[in-house]
Design an enzyme around this catalytic site. Sequence first.
Site, PDB file in Angstrom:
ATOM      1  N   LYS A  45       0.871  -1.185   0.000  1.00  0.00           N
ATOM      2  CA  LYS A  45       0.000   0.000   0.000  1.00  0.00           C
ATOM      3  C   LYS A  45       0.901   1.226   0.000  1.00  0.00           C
ATOM      4  O   LYS A  45       1.525   1.552   1.000  1.00  0.00           O
ATOM      5  CB  LYS A  45      -0.916   0.007   1.223  1.00  0.00           C
ATOM      6  CG  LYS A  45      -1.991   1.079   1.135  1.00  0.00           C
ATOM      7  CD  LYS A  45      -2.958   0.992   2.304  1.00  0.00           C
ATOM      8  CE  LYS A  45      -4.181   1.862   2.053  1.00  0.00           C
ATOM      9  NZ  LYS A  45      -3.882   3.235   1.663  1.00  0.00           N
ATOM     10  N   GLU A  86       3.155   1.817   4.253  1.00  0.00           N
ATOM     11  CA  GLU A  86       1.870   2.048   4.915  1.00  0.00           C
ATOM     12  C   GLU A  86       1.153   0.764   5.290  1.00  0.00           C
ATOM     13  O   GLU A  86       0.391   0.715   6.239  1.00  0.00           O
ATOM     14  CB  GLU A  86       0.974   2.913   4.024  1.00  0.00           C
ATOM     15  CG  GLU A  86      -0.232   3.454   4.754  1.00  0.00           C
ATOM     16  CD  GLU A  86      -1.082   4.384   3.910  1.00  0.00           C
ATOM     17  OE1 GLU A  86      -2.068   4.900   4.443  1.00  0.00           O
ATOM     18  OE2 GLU A  86      -0.769   4.566   2.720  1.00  0.00           O
ATOM     19  N   GLU A  97      -0.480   4.421  -8.606  1.00  0.00           N
ATOM     20  CA  GLU A  97      -0.195   5.346  -7.503  1.00  0.00           C
ATOM     21  C   GLU A  97       1.076   6.104  -7.854  1.00  0.00           C
ATOM     22  O   GLU A  97       2.072   5.510  -8.281  1.00  0.00           O
ATOM     23  CB  GLU A  97       0.009   4.563  -6.196  1.00  0.00           C
ATOM     24  CG  GLU A  97       0.085   5.427  -4.969  1.00  0.00           C
ATOM     25  CD  GLU A  97      -1.219   5.453  -4.180  1.00  0.00           C
ATOM     26  OE1 GLU A  97      -1.259   6.107  -3.133  1.00  0.00           O
ATOM     27  OE2 GLU A  97      -2.200   4.824  -4.623  1.00  0.00           O
ATOM     28  N   ARG A 116      -3.353   8.242  -5.529  1.00  0.00           N
ATOM     29  CA  ARG A 116      -3.962   7.364  -6.534  1.00  0.00           C
ATOM     30  C   ARG A 116      -4.134   8.149  -7.829  1.00  0.00           C
ATOM     31  O   ARG A 116      -4.649   9.268  -7.827  1.00  0.00           O
ATOM     32  CB  ARG A 116      -5.315   6.886  -6.005  1.00  0.00           C
ATOM     33  CG  ARG A 116      -6.055   5.863  -6.867  1.00  0.00           C
ATOM     34  CD  ARG A 116      -5.685   4.462  -6.482  1.00  0.00           C
ATOM     35  NE  ARG A 116      -6.535   3.476  -7.140  1.00  0.00           N
ATOM     36  CZ  ARG A 116      -7.587   2.883  -6.567  1.00  0.00           C
ATOM     37  NH1 ARG A 116      -7.931   3.194  -5.331  1.00  0.00           N
ATOM     38  NH2 ARG A 116      -8.279   1.973  -7.223  1.00  0.00           N
TER      39      ARG A 116
END
Length: 552
Positions: free
Chosen positions: A231, A377, A283, A236
């Site tokens: 993550k 994350e 991302e 995004r």
Amino acid sequence: MTSLREFRKLCCDIYHASGYKEKSKLIRDFITDRDDKYLIIKLLLPGLDDRIYNMNDKQIIKLYSIIFKQSQEDMLQDLGYGYIGDTIRTFFKENTEIRPRDKSILTLEDVDSFLTTLSSVTKESHQIKLLTDIASVCTCNDLKCVVMLIDKDLKIKAGPRYVLNAISPNAYDVFRKSNNLKEIIENASKQNLDSISISVMTPINPMLAESCDSVNKAFKKFPSGMFAEVKYDGERVQVHKNNNEFAFFSRNMKPVLSHKVDYLKEYIPKAFKKATSIVLDSEIVLVDEHNVPLPFGSLGIHKKKEYKNSNMCLFVFDCLYFDGFDMTDIPLYERRSFLKDVMVEIPNRIVFSELTNISNESQLTDVLDDALTRKLEGLVLKDINGVYEPGKRRWLKIKRDYLNEGSMADSADLVVLGAYYGKGAKGGIMAVFLMGCYDDESGKWKTVTKCSGHDDNTLRVLQDQLTMVKINKDPKKIPEWLVVNKIYIPDFVVEDPKQSQIWEISGAEFTSSKSHTANGISIRFPRFTRIREDKTWKESTHLNDLVNLTKS
């Protein structure tokens, strides 16, 4: 042609209807045999309208206080008790400058034309003229409705799913893929919704993840296998390429700031040499020379200067469309394999997201521990056979603050709803903040926790950034949208929770509190982590998300 009066009655009926089926049936019965279905549906969903009117509630009050020659302060005070439509209706009825019409004469087409014209002006004098003109042909209830359309909230307790599925049972799901309302309505009349596909250069609702608090829960969700993906703590980005044209959209389908993505126009053709048209889910992250992600928020122009030898890097995790072929209905493992075939990595510029095929719980635990050790994350878990479902929370996310059993498994993205005066050295300023979430079922905002602990510099900035209305803990001044118990009534409430800041709040664990109104859910030892500037209230943690988050 549908009249504004008919539309207003429909809105009133929808508001009072008890549930999804009844609301959708009302809409379906209303639009049957009407030629202006698209216009009706478009105005029932003002939040999806891309017209920008360049005015918030406070600005609308200011302009109409000038038009009506009424006290702006009195109008703002009245707004504190309810919402903008009621305030304008009340003062329109009382004013002596423009007499409200006794009978409604406007059509929906008239209103739509007015809104288009209003969106084209920015000067205050032009706005005043247009708002005066429309008021002169409105009844009190007409003007209330027009103002609520400008405010993009009809308060009918019916979102896109309720409205769109009145057209066809699967219209909402199709819309989340195509994002083209007119096409859906035209094809629904021909019973041809299945033919609608992704349109390059038009944003698609991104697929989302719900919070996961245990490894065991993940395997119950994806018994046939899963991918664990890092993550990334960036932004995004949905990338669209059509020949030599490019478009970049954020998680809420708005254009991404050019300084963050302009470099991609050079590198995407190099990474996808065979692609004429393509849509990617990805991302964008600032990385150092070793391709190690740098902290969230570092993508800003000024922040980026703090990191020498850094680069913007696009981490690509999905391909949704390729040269005329909609790939969203293909299993994830096939989409990923295809992506590997057509994409060439460009180090530190465009790379594949880090993905691991998980086969057992111990492997997932190891991958999670490794991600957290590297100060990433967390993980996003995806069904290996899953199709891409726009707008749906089919993935899981784990980004633990604490690894001990029973500790809080995830932070919550809560909205600033109010504030309290500080004490001592912080007396006289807003220093403690009331955080909460939106309840989709009631259409109200519920309280979760109070949060403090900001440094002096941050507090100084927040005094100007947050638009608050002072209510001095007066229960009579609590706005209609807020559900708060007496002991938590704040000194200030935000003017509009949908325009308020979203803060990521972490804590030791979720707790039960009879005093908070979000189903009694609160956070033990809450602490502010960061402002989520990449999210709107729609992407914040809603009450149903919070309930799921606390279930073990």
